[in-house]
Write a protein that holds these residues in place. Structure first.
Motif, PDB file in Angstrom:
ATOM      1  N   PHE A   1     -55.644  10.175  -6.670  1.00  0.00           N
ATOM      2  CA  PHE A   1     -54.714  11.015  -5.925  1.00  0.00           C
ATOM      3  C   PHE A   1     -53.999  10.202  -4.852  1.00  0.00           C
ATOM      4  CE2 PHE A   1     -52.870  14.571  -3.879  1.00  0.00           C
ATOM      5  CZ  PHE A   1     -53.030  14.386  -2.513  1.00  0.00           C
ATOM      6  N   LEU A   2     -54.762   9.364  -4.136  1.00  0.00           N
ATOM      7  CA  LEU A   2     -54.161   8.564  -3.079  1.00  0.00           C
ATOM      8  C   LEU A   2     -53.154   7.568  -3.636  1.00  0.00           C
ATOM      9  CD1 LEU A   2     -57.283   7.883  -0.832  1.00  0.00           C
ATOM     10  CD2 LEU A   2     -55.413   9.443  -0.373  1.00  0.00           C
TER      11      LEU A   2
ATOM     12  N   SER B   1     -45.483   8.909  -5.905  1.00  0.00           N
ATOM     13  CA  SER B   1     -44.641  10.113  -5.814  1.00  0.00           C
ATOM     14  C   SER B   1     -43.478   9.898  -4.866  1.00  0.00           C
ATOM     15  CB  SER B   1     -45.481  11.307  -5.343  1.00  0.00           C
ATOM     16  OG  SER B   1     -46.479  11.624  -6.283  1.00  0.00           O
ATOM     17  N   ILE B   2     -43.740   9.226  -3.745  1.00  0.00           N
ATOM     18  CA  ILE B   2     -42.659   8.928  -2.795  1.00  0.00           C
ATOM     19  C   ILE B   2     -41.634   8.020  -3.461  1.00  0.00           C
ATOM     20  CG2 ILE B   2     -42.094   7.827  -0.597  1.00  0.00           C
ATOM     21  CD1 ILE B   2     -44.860   8.660   0.404  1.00  0.00           C
TER      22      ILE B   2
ATOM     23  N   PHE C   1     -37.773   9.622  -3.883  1.00  0.00           N
ATOM     24  CA  PHE C   1     -36.712   9.026  -3.067  1.00  0.00           C
ATOM     25  C   PHE C   1     -36.075   7.798  -3.721  1.00  0.00           C
ATOM     26  CE2 PHE C   1     -39.424  11.276  -0.012  1.00  0.00           C
ATOM     27  CZ  PHE C   1     -38.480  12.033   0.661  1.00  0.00           C
ATOM     28  N   TYR C   2     -36.296   7.613  -5.016  1.00  0.00           N
ATOM     29  CA  TYR C   2     -35.798   6.418  -5.690  1.00  0.00           C
ATOM     30  C   TYR C   2     -34.290   6.233  -5.506  1.00  0.00           C
ATOM     31  CZ  TYR C   2     -34.410   3.132  -9.304  1.00  0.00           C
ATOM     32  OH  TYR C   2     -33.848   2.074  -9.967  1.00  0.00           O
ATOM     33  N   ASN C   3     -33.505   7.271  -5.792  1.00  0.00           N
ATOM     34  CA  ASN C   3     -32.042   7.155  -5.706  1.00  0.00           C
ATOM     35  C   ASN C   3     -31.580   6.852  -4.279  1.00  0.00           C
ATOM     36  OD1 ASN C   3     -31.663   7.638  -8.456  1.00  0.00           O
ATOM     37  ND2 ASN C   3     -31.542   9.854  -8.164  1.00  0.00           N
ATOM     38  N   PHE C   4     -32.199   7.524  -3.315  1.00  0.00           N
ATOM     39  CA  PHE C   4     -31.848   7.285  -1.910  1.00  0.00           C
ATOM     40  C   PHE C   4     -32.181   5.855  -1.513  1.00  0.00           C
ATOM     41  CE2 PHE C   4     -33.427   7.014   2.478  1.00  0.00           C
ATOM     42  CZ  PHE C   4     -32.268   7.353   3.173  1.00  0.00           C
ATOM     43  N   ASP C   5     -33.422   5.444  -1.790  1.00  0.00           N
ATOM     44  CA  ASP C   5     -33.854   4.093  -1.426  1.00  0.00           C
ATOM     45  C   ASP C   5     -32.992   3.026  -2.094  1.00  0.00           C
ATOM     46  OD1 ASP C   5     -35.943   4.713   0.320  1.00  0.00           O
ATOM     47  OD2 ASP C   5     -37.402   4.916  -1.292  1.00  0.00           O
ATOM     48  N   TYR C   6     -32.734   3.218  -3.372  1.00  0.00           N
ATOM     49  CA  TYR C   6     -31.993   2.190  -4.111  1.00  0.00           C
ATOM     50  C   TYR C   6     -30.547   2.094  -3.631  1.00  0.00           C
ATOM     51  CZ  TYR C   6     -31.130  -1.075  -7.873  1.00  0.00           C
ATOM     52  OH  TYR C   6     -30.851  -2.216  -8.585  1.00  0.00           O
ATOM     53  N   ALA C   7     -29.964   3.225  -3.248  1.00  0.00           N
ATOM     54  CA  ALA C   7     -28.590   3.213  -2.744  1.00  0.00           C
ATOM     55  C   ALA C   7     -28.499   2.399  -1.451  1.00  0.00           C
ATOM     56  CB  ALA C   7     -28.103   4.641  -2.508  1.00  0.00           C
TER      57      ALA C   7
ATOM     58  N   MET D   1     -53.708   6.137   3.639  1.00  0.00           N
ATOM     59  CA  MET D   1     -53.617   7.427   2.972  1.00  0.00           C
ATOM     60  C   MET D   1     -52.583   7.404   1.848  1.00  0.00           C
ATOM     61  SD  MET D   1     -52.722  11.159   4.627  1.00  0.00           S
ATOM     62  CE  MET D   1     -51.052  10.690   5.081  1.00  0.00           C
ATOM     63  N   VAL D   2     -51.453   6.731   2.096  1.00  0.00           N
ATOM     64  CA  VAL D   2     -50.342   6.741   1.132  1.00  0.00           C
ATOM     65  C   VAL D   2     -50.474   5.638   0.090  1.00  0.00           C
ATOM     66  CG1 VAL D   2     -47.832   6.545   0.890  1.00  0.00           C
ATOM     67  CG2 VAL D   2     -48.806   7.816   2.811  1.00  0.00           C
ATOM     68  N   LEU D   3     -50.862   4.437   0.509  1.00  0.00           N
ATOM     69  CA  LEU D   3     -51.041   3.294  -0.403  1.00  0.00           C
ATOM     70  C   LEU D   3     -49.777   2.991  -1.212  1.00  0.00           C
ATOM     71  CD1 LEU D   3     -54.623   4.104  -1.786  1.00  0.00           C
ATOM     72  CD2 LEU D   3     -54.024   2.690   0.174  1.00  0.00           C
ATOM     73  N   ARG D   4     -48.662   2.891  -0.532  1.00  0.00           N
ATOM     74  CA  ARG D   4     -47.397   2.597  -1.223  1.00  0.00           C
ATOM     75  C   ARG D   4     -47.225   1.078  -1.389  1.00  0.00           C
ATOM     76  NH1 ARG D   4     -41.255   4.570   0.553  1.00  0.00           N
ATOM     77  NH2 ARG D   4     -40.457   4.725  -1.576  1.00  0.00           N
ATOM     78  N   ILE D   5     -46.930   0.664  -2.595  1.00  0.00           N
ATOM     79  CA  ILE D   5     -46.775  -0.752  -2.912  1.00  0.00           C
ATOM     80  C   ILE D   5     -45.402  -1.239  -2.439  1.00  0.00           C
ATOM     81  CG2 ILE D   5     -46.820  -2.459  -4.771  1.00  0.00           C
ATOM     82  CD1 ILE D   5     -49.467  -1.003  -4.289  1.00  0.00           C
ATOM     83  N   ARG D   6     -45.328  -2.478  -2.024  1.00  0.00           N
ATOM     84  CA  ARG D   6     -44.079  -3.055  -1.520  1.00  0.00           C
ATOM     85  C   ARG D   6     -42.987  -3.044  -2.589  1.00  0.00           C
ATOM     86  NH1 ARG D   6     -43.944  -4.479   4.136  1.00  0.00           N
ATOM     87  NH2 ARG D   6     -46.145  -4.440   4.719  1.00  0.00           N
TER      88      ARG D   6
END
Length: 300
Positions: free
Chosen positions: A4-5, A11-12, A16-22, A92-97
């Motif tokens: 889940f973590l 999930s983030i 937000f893929y389109n926003f981040d990539y723009a 908590m989020v564990l988002r990869i670079r």
């Protein structure tokens, strides 16, 4: 629970893929040697090599009446922001670079390479550099403003905004990482400011530091720098020295850094924890903080 973590960061990425990539595309389109140099200057304001000595400076300033408010605000802001970012949210989020998750994207990899291929050794969300820049900036902005110094106080949020932008320009953070860092840092700075006001009131009420405040600093040679313009100049020089100590080594970091030797769902480009006693080699291979812990079965 681990699954889940892990999917929280994924999930983030997807939402937000389109926003981040723009935003990445925009910064990629304006890259040049000059802006890369400027980005490396401002990113140093959020580095731990700058933040930790600033916390130490804040601790020293706490002992002098004229600088006490600034010192307390600094120390509280850095402690609160660090706890929220590094102890609570990142694990908590564990988002990869992004330079790991988007390394298969030719355009992104070109932008990352052009920006110098800087790397970090931990998770991405939120941006620790942005959090640090805004916690310091917010605390100092509010403290200077409360002292009636309304012109100089705006310098701090401007530096923080530039630090925030530099992290995306250098392609080491997603735009959503730095936006969260802005929020966390601002909240930490505001809380620190009000805690400072409470502490100052309590110190004055219980006369906690009277034994120092009653000293005539003008008569103590090694302390008289804390008064007037001379004191301000000394503090500015110390801060500049701290900044240079952070910026100069970081300016030469980049493509030649030792990378993590993990190869799995991606070829990890995080910086390996080389010559770090806390993260010794595993079977002769060097790993970043994330994969060293994973391979050793250490929970975040």
């Amino acid at each position: 629970m681990d699954f889940f973590l892990m999917t929280l960061g994924d999930s983030i990425d997807k939402i937000f893929y389109n926003f981040d990539y723009a935003i990445f595309s925009f910064f990629g389109s304006i890259q040049c040697g000059f802006l890369t140099f400027v980005a490396k200057i401002f990113t140093a304001f959020g580095d731990e090599a700058f933040v930790i000595p600033m916390a130490a400076l804040g601790f020293v300033l706490m002992f002098f009446k004229k600088t006490r408010k600034y010192g307390i605000s600094l120390v509280f802001a850095i402690i609160i922001g660090t706890l929220i970012t590094n102890v609570v949210v990142k694990p908590m989020v564990l988002r990869i670079r992004p330079y790991n998750t988007l390394q298969g994207d030719t355009a992104f990899w070109g932008w990352y390479t052009a920006a110098g291929k800087l790397s970090e050794s931990d998770y991405s969300f939120p941006s620790g550099h942005t959090t640090a820049a805004f916690e310091i900036a917010t605390a100092l902005f509010l403290t200077f403003r409360s002292d009636g110094k309304k012109k100089i106080c705006w310098v701090f949020p401007v530096i923080a905004l530039c630090t925030m932008g530099s992290r995306v320009y250098l392609m080491v953070h997603y735009p959503t990482d730095v936006l969260c860092g802005l929020i966390v840092g601002t909240v930490a700075g505001v809380i620190a400011f009000f805690l400072m006001k409470l502490c100052v009131m309590l110190i004055e009420k219980v006369k906690f530091l009277n034994f120092i405040d009653d000293i005539d600093l003008a008569k103590v040679k090694f302390l008289n720098w804390t008064s007037g313009v001379g004191g301000a100049i000394v503090i500015v020089c110390i801060v500049c020295g701290i900044f240079l100590g952070s910026f100069i080594p970081s300016f030469f970091e980049g493509g030649d850094a030792k990378r993590c030797e993990y190869v799995g769902e991606y070829d990890c480009q995080n910086e390996a924890k080389v010559d770090d006693e806390k993260y010794p080699p595993i079977d002769g291979k060097e790993y970043c903080k994330i994969h060293w812990k994973q391979l050793q079965g250490v929970e975040e």
